[in-house]
Structures are given as C-alpha cells and as structure tokens.
Design a protein around this motif. Structure first.
Motif, PDB file in Angstrom:
ATOM      1  N   PRO A 213      -4.791 -68.236  16.469  1.00  0.00           N
ATOM      2  CA  PRO A 213      -3.854 -67.253  15.895  1.00  0.00           C
ATOM      3  C   PRO A 213      -3.523 -67.553  14.433  1.00  0.00           C
ATOM      4  N   ASP A 214      -3.279 -68.827  14.108  1.00  0.00           N
ATOM      5  CA  ASP A 214      -2.981 -69.181  12.721  1.00  0.00           C
ATOM      6  C   ASP A 214      -4.214 -69.019  11.837  1.00  0.00           C
ATOM      7  N   ALA A 215      -5.386 -69.342  12.366  1.00  0.00           N
ATOM      8  CA  ALA A 215      -6.623 -69.185  11.596  1.00  0.00           C
ATOM      9  C   ALA A 215      -6.838 -67.716  11.246  1.00  0.00           C
ATOM     10  N   LEU A 216      -6.614 -66.824  12.197  1.00  0.00           N
ATOM     11  CA  LEU A 216      -6.778 -65.385  11.939  1.00  0.00           C
ATOM     12  C   LEU A 216      -5.748 -64.887  10.930  1.00  0.00           C
ATOM     13  N   PHE A 217      -4.514 -65.390  11.031  1.00  0.00           N
ATOM     14  CA  PHE A 217      -3.483 -65.017  10.065  1.00  0.00           C
ATOM     15  C   PHE A 217      -3.918 -65.392   8.653  1.00  0.00           C
ATOM     16  N   TRP A 218      -4.383 -66.625   8.467  1.00  0.00           N
ATOM     17  CA  TRP A 218      -4.768 -67.090   7.138  1.00  0.00           C
ATOM     18  C   TRP A 218      -6.035 -66.400   6.636  1.00  0.00           C
ATOM     19  N   GLU A 219      -6.933 -66.014   7.540  1.00  0.00           N
ATOM     20  CA  GLU A 219      -8.102 -65.241   7.104  1.00  0.00           C
ATOM     21  C   GLU A 219      -7.664 -63.905   6.527  1.00  0.00           C
ATOM     22  N   ASN A 220      -6.645 -63.297   7.135  1.00  0.00           N
ATOM     23  CA  ASN A 220      -6.078 -62.049   6.608  1.00  0.00           C
ATOM     24  C   ASN A 220      -5.469 -62.260   5.231  1.00  0.00           C
ATOM     25  N   VAL A 221      -4.736 -63.359   5.072  1.00  0.00           N
ATOM     26  CA  VAL A 221      -4.113 -63.675   3.786  1.00  0.00           C
ATOM     27  C   VAL A 221      -5.183 -63.820   2.709  1.00  0.00           C
ATOM     28  N   VAL A 222      -6.237 -64.560   3.005  1.00  0.00           N
ATOM     29  CA  VAL A 222      -7.307 -64.773   2.025  1.00  0.00           C
ATOM     30  C   VAL A 222      -7.993 -63.455   1.685  1.00  0.00           C
ATOM     31  N   SER A 223      -8.210 -62.623   2.673  1.00  0.00           N
ATOM     32  CA  SER A 223      -8.828 -61.325   2.429  1.00  0.00           C
ATOM     33  C   SER A 223      -7.979 -60.488   1.471  1.00  0.00           C
ATOM     34  N   ASN A 224      -6.662 -60.482   1.688  1.00  0.00           N
ATOM     35  CA  ASN A 224      -5.761 -59.734   0.800  1.00  0.00           C
ATOM     36  C   ASN A 224      -5.732 -60.321  -0.604  1.00  0.00           C
ATOM     37  N   ILE A 225      -5.740 -61.642  -0.702  1.00  0.00           N
ATOM     38  CA  ILE A 225      -5.770 -62.292  -2.016  1.00  0.00           C
ATOM     39  C   ILE A 225      -7.030 -61.882  -2.769  1.00  0.00           C
ATOM     40  N   ASN A 226      -8.168 -61.926  -2.085  1.00  0.00           N
ATOM     41  CA  ASN A 226      -9.435 -61.561  -2.728  1.00  0.00           C
ATOM     42  C   ASN A 226      -9.414 -60.128  -3.230  1.00  0.00           C
ATOM     43  N   LYS A 227      -8.886 -59.203  -2.419  1.00  0.00           N
ATOM     44  CA  LYS A 227      -8.825 -57.798  -2.835  1.00  0.00           C
ATOM     45  C   LYS A 227      -7.967 -57.637  -4.084  1.00  0.00           C
ATOM     46  N   ASN A 228      -6.802 -58.308  -4.091  1.00  0.00           N
ATOM     47  CA  ASN A 228      -5.888 -58.183  -5.226  1.00  0.00           C
ATOM     48  C   ASN A 228      -6.406 -58.879  -6.476  1.00  0.00           C
ATOM     49  N   LEU A 229      -7.032 -60.039  -6.315  1.00  0.00           N
ATOM     50  CA  LEU A 229      -7.536 -60.761  -7.482  1.00  0.00           C
ATOM     51  C   LEU A 229      -8.678 -60.010  -8.157  1.00  0.00           C
ATOM     52  N   GLN A 230      -9.434 -59.237  -7.378  1.00  0.00           N
ATOM     53  CA  GLN A 230     -10.529 -58.481  -7.976  1.00  0.00           C
ATOM     54  C   GLN A 230     -10.000 -57.406  -8.917  1.00  0.00           C
ATOM     55  N   LYS A 231      -8.771 -56.990  -8.722  1.00  0.00           N
ATOM     56  CA  LYS A 231      -8.174 -55.967  -9.567  1.00  0.00           C
ATOM     57  C   LYS A 231      -7.484 -56.560 -10.793  1.00  0.00           C
ATOM     58  N   LEU A 232      -7.368 -57.887 -10.835  1.00  0.00           N
ATOM     59  CA  LEU A 232      -6.696 -58.552 -11.942  1.00  0.00           C
ATOM     60  C   LEU A 232      -7.711 -59.185 -12.881  1.00  0.00           C
ATOM     61  N   LEU A 233      -7.459 -59.053 -14.178  1.00  0.00           N
ATOM     62  CA  LEU A 233      -8.366 -59.584 -15.194  1.00  0.00           C
ATOM     63  C   LEU A 233      -7.695 -60.707 -15.969  1.00  0.00           C
ATOM     64  N   ARG A 234      -8.472 -61.688 -16.338  1.00  0.00           N
ATOM     65  CA  ARG A 234      -7.976 -62.756 -17.206  1.00  0.00           C
ATOM     66  C   ARG A 234      -7.923 -62.235 -18.645  1.00  0.00           C
ATOM     67  N   VAL A 235      -7.133 -62.878 -19.472  1.00  0.00           N
ATOM     68  CA  VAL A 235      -6.995 -62.477 -20.875  1.00  0.00           C
ATOM     69  C   VAL A 235      -8.371 -62.460 -21.552  1.00  0.00           C
ATOM     70  N   GLU A 236      -9.184 -63.461 -21.250  1.00  0.00           N
ATOM     71  CA  GLU A 236     -10.525 -63.546 -21.854  1.00  0.00           C
ATOM     72  C   GLU A 236     -11.393 -62.349 -21.453  1.00  0.00           C
ATOM     73  N   GLU A 237     -11.271 -61.917 -20.203  1.00  0.00           N
ATOM     74  CA  GLU A 237     -12.055 -60.764 -19.740  1.00  0.00           C
ATOM     75  C   GLU A 237     -11.614 -59.486 -20.445  1.00  0.00           C
ATOM     76  N   VAL A 238     -10.304 -59.324 -20.624  1.00  0.00           N
ATOM     77  CA  VAL A 238      -9.787 -58.148 -21.327  1.00  0.00           C
ATOM     78  C   VAL A 238     -10.259 -58.162 -22.780  1.00  0.00           C
ATOM     79  N   ALA A 239     -10.208 -59.331 -23.414  1.00  0.00           N
ATOM     80  CA  ALA A 239     -10.665 -59.451 -24.809  1.00  0.00           C
ATOM     81  C   ALA A 239     -12.146 -59.064 -24.915  1.00  0.00           C
ATOM     82  N   ASP A 240     -12.955 -59.510 -23.974  1.00  0.00           N
ATOM     83  CA  ASP A 240     -14.377 -59.149 -23.979  1.00  0.00           C
ATOM     84  C   ASP A 240     -14.564 -57.648 -23.817  1.00  0.00           C
TER      85      ASP A 240
END
Length: 106
Positions: free
Chosen positions: A35-62
């Motif tokens: 149960p805890d493993a499945l919970f954390w897999e969900n958390v990681v999945s959500n983190i990955n989705k959100n991080l893909q939408k966020l850009l680092r300053v260097e990426e924006v500059a490029d």
C-alpha cells in the motif's frame, strides 16, 4: 526502516527528488509494504508530470535566446512569474512563459 535508510530533507533537491522517491518505493516493495509503495509511486508520477511543465532559468534563456541574467531580471521585476523551490532553485512554468511572451508581442 533502519536509521541509515532515512533520507534527510536537506539532501533532497529538485534534480534528485524523483530518484530518492524511487529508492523509497523500492524499500517499501522489499519490505512487502505494497500500500505504501503504491502511494509513493503515485506521488512520483505526479511529481514527474508537474516537473515536465516547469523550466529551469537556463532553459528559458535558451528558448528566448537571451542571457540567464536577463531571465533573472524578468523574474525579479515581476514581469515573469517564477516558483522558488527553496534555496537558489527557481522554476518557470511553461504556461507563465507563454503568457509572458504574449505581453512582448507588438
């Protein structure tokens, strides 16, 4: 969980958060705590989705073909919204960047 298995929050950065969470998932699976493993897999999945939408300053500059300091000035002036992830880490959402670019169009 053993003392040496505990991950210190100070060790977590935006760049290694997913890897550390994956280690936690693996430890839960090894201890047959699914149960805890499945919970954390969900958390990681959500983190990955959100991080893909966020850009680092260097990426924006490029993308804008400007110097990194120019992007930082836009952020400091409030013209370009940014997210501070703690310490010196700043991320800019793709949506905010798109909106910012619309304001620059003639």
């Amino acid at each position: 969980m053993k003392q040496e298995d505990i991950i210190c929050a100070a060790d977590v950065t935006p760049d290694n958060a997913v890897d550390l969470a994956s280690q936690v998932i693996q430890r839960y699976k090894e201890s047959n705590n699914m149960p805890d493993a499945l919970f954390w897999e969900n958390v990681v999945s959500n983190i990955n989705k959100n991080l893909q939408k966020l850009l680092r300053v260097e990426e924006v500059a490029d993308l804008l073909q400007v110097d990194i300091e120019t992007v930082r000035r836009y952020v400091r002036s409030g013209k370009l919204p940014a997210i501070k992830l703690g310490g010196k880490y700043i991320r800019i959402s793709k949506t905010d960047l798109d909106e910012f670019l619309k304001t620059l169009r003639l």
